[in-house]
Design a protein around this motif. Sequence first.
Motif, PDB file in Angstrom:
ATOM      1  N   ASP A  16       0.832  -1.197   0.000  1.00 16.98           N
ATOM      2  CA  ASP A  16       0.000   0.000   0.000  1.00 16.98           C
ATOM      3  C   ASP A  16       0.871   1.254   0.000  1.00 16.98           C
ATOM      4  O   ASP A  16       0.635   2.190  -0.758  1.00 16.98           O
ATOM      5  N   ARG A  17       1.894   1.244   0.804  1.00 18.48           N
ATOM      6  CA  ARG A  17       2.805   2.391   0.885  1.00 18.48           C
ATOM      7  C   ARG A  17       3.525   2.623  -0.453  1.00 18.48           C
ATOM      8  O   ARG A  17       3.702   3.754  -0.880  1.00 18.48           O
ATOM      9  N   LEU A  19       2.434   1.611  -3.498  1.00 20.43           N
ATOM     10  CA  LEU A  19       1.479   1.991  -4.537  1.00 20.43           C
ATOM     11  C   LEU A  19       0.993   3.426  -4.382  1.00 20.43           C
ATOM     12  O   LEU A  19       0.515   4.033  -5.353  1.00 20.43           O
ATOM     13  N   GLU A  20       1.112   3.997  -3.190  1.00 21.19           N
ATOM     14  CA  GLU A  20       0.751   5.405  -2.997  1.00 21.19           C
ATOM     15  C   GLU A  20       1.617   6.313  -3.864  1.00 21.19           C
ATOM     16  O   GLU A  20       1.206   7.407  -4.244  1.00 21.19           O
ATOM     17  N   MET A  21       2.818   5.878  -4.193  1.00 21.69           N
ATOM     18  CA  MET A  21       3.734   6.672  -5.022  1.00 21.69           C
ATOM     19  C   MET A  21       3.208   6.854  -6.445  1.00 21.69           C
ATOM     20  O   MET A  21       3.614   7.782  -7.140  1.00 21.69           O
ATOM     21  N   TRP A  23       0.390   7.871  -7.414  1.00 23.78           N
ATOM     22  CA  TRP A  23      -0.403   9.089  -7.540  1.00 23.78           C
ATOM     23  C   TRP A  23       0.477  10.316  -7.793  1.00 23.78           C
ATOM     24  O   TRP A  23      -0.001  11.319  -8.314  1.00 23.78           O
ATOM     25  N   ASP A  24       1.752  10.242  -7.425  1.00 20.90           N
ATOM     26  CA  ASP A  24       2.658  11.385  -7.572  1.00 20.90           C
ATOM     27  C   ASP A  24       3.424  11.395  -8.885  1.00 20.90           C
ATOM     28  O   ASP A  24       4.125  12.364  -9.176  1.00 20.90           O
ATOM     29  N   TYR A  41      -3.568   2.247 -10.416  1.00 23.08           N
ATOM     30  CA  TYR A  41      -4.495   3.062  -9.627  1.00 23.08           C
ATOM     31  C   TYR A  41      -5.594   2.186  -9.023  1.00 23.08           C
ATOM     32  O   TYR A  41      -5.965   2.347  -7.858  1.00 23.08           O
ATOM     33  N   ALA A  44      -4.006   0.232  -6.284  1.00 23.28           N
ATOM     34  CA  ALA A  44      -3.714   1.098  -5.140  1.00 23.28           C
ATOM     35  C   ALA A  44      -4.959   1.270  -4.279  1.00 23.28           C
ATOM     36  O   ALA A  44      -4.878   1.207  -3.044  1.00 23.28           O
ATOM     37  N   GLU A  45      -6.104   1.455  -4.909  1.00 25.43           N
ATOM     38  CA  GLU A  45      -7.352   1.586  -4.153  1.00 25.43           C
ATOM     39  C   GLU A  45      -7.699   0.283  -3.441  1.00 25.43           C
ATOM     40  O   GLU A  45      -8.127   0.295  -2.286  1.00 25.43           O
ATOM     41  N   SER A  48      -5.220  -0.224  -0.592  1.00 25.42           N
ATOM     42  CA  SER A  48      -5.402   0.820   0.416  1.00 25.42           C
ATOM     43  C   SER A  48      -6.549   0.449   1.356  1.00 25.42           C
ATOM     44  O   SER A  48      -6.425   0.587   2.578  1.00 25.42           O
ATOM     45  N   LYS A  52      -6.107  -0.340   5.322  1.00 22.40           N
ATOM     46  CA  LYS A  52      -6.867   0.414   6.326  1.00 22.40           C
ATOM     47  C   LYS A  52      -7.623  -0.522   7.251  1.00 22.40           C
ATOM     48  O   LYS A  52      -7.670  -0.301   8.458  1.00 22.40           O
TER      49      LYS A  52
END
Length: 112
Positions: A16-17, A19-21, A23-24, A41, A44-45, A48, A52
Amino acid sequence: MKIKLQLKPDTIIALDRLLEMLWDLPVSLDKRENVYKSIGYDLAEKFSSKAKSIIKKANLFETKTKAISLKYHEAWALEIIINELLEHFPDKNEYRKSLLTSLSNNLNQKLA
């Protein structure tokens, strides 16, 4: 065709950490890279929400694996995304890097 994975909570959180990249990253003119991002994407969702829920149920001694099923193209893209992001943005945490490398190798074997 589906690929089934058994992932430990630590691996899901590390993924998750990573795949957050996605978005940038800037928009690319390369169609292949845009396909990877598009699939990434969605992944990542997906990861995520899994991460959570794991964090909400935080149990320090939780070692159960979580079953995750990916479509073939998602698993294919995930392997490439992990390798590319680790190459361009190396993780300073060796444990997370090890988990992600192991996941990439596992995906490679299942896709073969």
